[in-house]
Design an enzyme around this catalytic site. Sequence first.
Site, short mmCIF file in Angstrom:
data_model
loop_
_atom_site.label_atom_id
_atom_site.label_comp_id
_atom_site.label_asym_id
_atom_site.label_seq_id
_atom_site.Cartn_x
_atom_site.Cartn_y
_atom_site.Cartn_z
N HIS A 200 0.83 -1.21 0.00
CA HIS A 200 0.00 0.00 0.00
C HIS A 200 0.86 1.26 0.00
CE1 HIS A 200 -3.25 -2.86 0.85
NE2 HIS A 200 -3.90 -2.02 0.08
N ARG A 307 -10.81 3.75 -1.35
CA ARG A 307 -10.29 3.04 -0.17
C ARG A 307 -10.57 3.90 1.07
NH1 ARG A 307 -5.84 1.60 -3.90
NH2 ARG A 307 -5.53 -0.65 -3.84
N GLU A 442 -10.91 -11.33 -4.35
CA GLU A 442 -9.47 -11.24 -4.10
C GLU A 442 -8.94 -12.42 -3.28
OE1 GLU A 442 -8.61 -7.47 -2.21
OE2 GLU A 442 -10.35 -7.58 -0.91
N ASN A 465 -4.24 -7.47 -6.57
CA ASN A 465 -3.10 -7.38 -5.64
C ASN A 465 -3.17 -8.51 -4.62
OD1 ASN A 465 -2.81 -5.01 -6.98
ND2 ASN A 465 -3.60 -3.72 -5.33
N ASP A 466 -4.35 -8.66 -4.05
CA ASP A 466 -4.50 -9.72 -3.06
C ASP A 466 -4.74 -11.08 -3.71
OD1 ASP A 466 -4.12 -8.64 -0.47
OD2 ASP A 466 -5.92 -7.44 -0.77
N ARG A 476 2.58 -9.99 -0.24
CA ARG A 476 2.72 -8.97 -1.29
C ARG A 476 3.71 -7.87 -0.93
NH1 ARG A 476 -3.27 -6.05 -1.23
NH2 ARG A 476 -2.28 -4.13 -1.89
N CYS A 513 -9.72 -3.80 -10.04
CA CYS A 513 -9.26 -2.56 -9.40
C CYS A 513 -7.88 -2.74 -8.76
CB CYS A 513 -10.28 -2.06 -8.38
SG CYS A 513 -10.55 -3.20 -7.03
C1 PEP Z 1 -6.45 -5.52 -4.37
O1 PEP Z 1 -6.22 -6.34 -3.48
O2 PEP Z 1 -6.16 -5.70 -5.56
C2 PEP Z 1 -7.06 -4.22 -4.05
C3 PEP Z 1 -7.43 -3.39 -4.99
O3 PEP Z 1 -7.19 -3.90 -2.74
P1 PEP Z 1 -5.96 -3.42 -1.82
O4 PEP Z 1 -4.78 -3.18 -2.72
O5 PEP Z 1 -6.39 -2.20 -1.12
O6 PEP Z 1 -5.77 -4.58 -0.91
MG MG Z 2 -7.12 -6.09 -1.58
#
Ligand code: PEP
Ligand code: MG
Length: 589
Positions: A200, A307, A442, A465-466, A476, A513
């Site tokens: 993040h 977010r 996710e 991402n997750d 990650r 996203c």
């Molecule tokens: C993701 O996990 O891809 C996502 C958009 O949420 P975050 O990056 O806030 O975990």
């Molecule tokens: Mg996420």
Amino acid sequence: MEAPTATGNEQRFTGIPVAPGIAHCAVMVQWEEDEEIALRKIEPHELPEEIARFESALIATRAELLEIQQRIANAIGSNDASIFDAHLLVVEDRTLIDEVLRKLDRERANVEYIFHQVAEKYCRTLAQIDDPYLRERVVDIEDVTRRVIRHLLGKAPRNPATHDRQHIIVAHNLTPSDTAQLNRELVLGFATETGSKTSHTAIMARSLEIPAIVGLHGICQQLTSGDDVLLDGYTGTLILNPSPETLAEYGRIESAKEEVVERLELIRETASTTRDGRHIVLSANVDLPEEIGDVAANGAEGIGLYRTEFLYLNRMEPPDEEEQFEHYRIAAERSKPNGVIIRTLDIGGDKSTQSLHLPEEQNPFLGCRAIRFCLQNPEIFKTQLRAILRAATFGNVKIMYPMISGIDELRQANVILEESKAELASRGVPFHPFIEVGIMIEIPSAVLAADHLAREAAFFSIGTNDLIQYTFAVDRVNDRIAHLYNPTHPAILRMIKMAVDAAHANGIWTGVCGEMAGDVLLTPLLIGLGVDELSATSAIVPRVKKAVQSLDASQCEELVRTALTMEDSAAIQQLSLNMARERYAEIAD
Ligand code: PEP
Ligand code: MG
């Protein structure tokens, strides 16, 4: 970090580029708050020297604070000397100072060790007192403690004014909370020893448009505050003492990049439709409330991921319903005529806050994060849901739950949503009773149960991402295993396809996203997989639009048919890259 290379006085260090852009100015090497302060026993005859060191550090800190206070007062054209008054009181606090001196005499250890212990105890005690004013003071004491220790360790900036002049931060690590607090005017870039592309912290750097590099192991030892540094966030190169030739070269690179940005300006108001006429909704991710203005400015069709956890960071109490309502109302109004998808609190993982008293966990990413935390803390969840329901009367607002692992969690969250509506109804407060509720996909279990979930959710948004983290069991934010974090692996392509197919079979749309949505080298794959919406950091939206407009959906589908027969992720990536380079070479570097 790769081995540094040196030419003349110039030295180059290479890490992982995470946020594009070039910055050139003095560096500020940050002392790491969590850095171990070594314990060193001292002999009785060394005591006076330790006391003297402590006194000098207090005096130096006081001078530093006064100087900053004066500078700020000058900058805002005010004689108001109250800024930093609370900080100054800390360096003069007799209780604190006497306790350090007593402990020093009793325990005979180096003064930075003793001072750190005393200050920490002080903060812990204050944090527990049921008085918001005293709890707020903890932040001041922590700041002063950091400054005093920096002086004791000889790690104070050579030029104390660096804090209020433009600088590049170099640190062992920056948390998302640290990054959220960065002053965009002063911090021109940052480089850290740890970190990864989808942490993040990196995501925030991209949204704040602060050039950044991570994974520069050992860099804090190589630099001294005040050093002249050029940071290249495109290639991940940090250059110490850049030569005149290097500076000239970077001048040319910057002009070329600016030209591309200017050309992209021209397509800002155009639709994000492929050459063969498929409209891909292009929205923006918003991490901090102040980014809302960037959404329309970059030609995005609303906010695909708002977010909300950043409202909870860097504070001692969580935001109440009114405060949240104000933020969400502004987002609803400013994203008209499009909409905003507000993601409910996703705290935990790499995002922690003192305001929610989260317990320490062995595996925070696998722990009580996101919807799990909200379901276990229904009052916190309801406060947020009520605020969103109220804001939904001001625009097109949708709710999205993060980290849904299966149908039970979706249903439990919806029960709490209905309770929140009932509470608002009984208070006679206006709210939107039929708000659409979607979920993030996710977690692999959500993909495998996507057909069930698609029957009860209004839409899916794939959090790659997750999803990638949980599919490969790769933390990650851990750069040591970053090579295993692989968006073009056949497993990920199949996951996305399963989610999209299940959504379409049930008549709902699916977006992406995660950071994959903003990687224009992968746009051919995402379009070919049938994704309906892409949501990326505002600054990247014009590039994604250019990519969408340059592609044919039918050819992307053909590409994906081939990719789905392939085993090798590098070959799949190359396939997508070839199409990207052929269609939009100017942004595919
Ligand atoms: C993701 O996990 O891809 C996502 C958009 O949420 P975050 O990056 O806030 O975990
Ligand atoms: Mg996420």
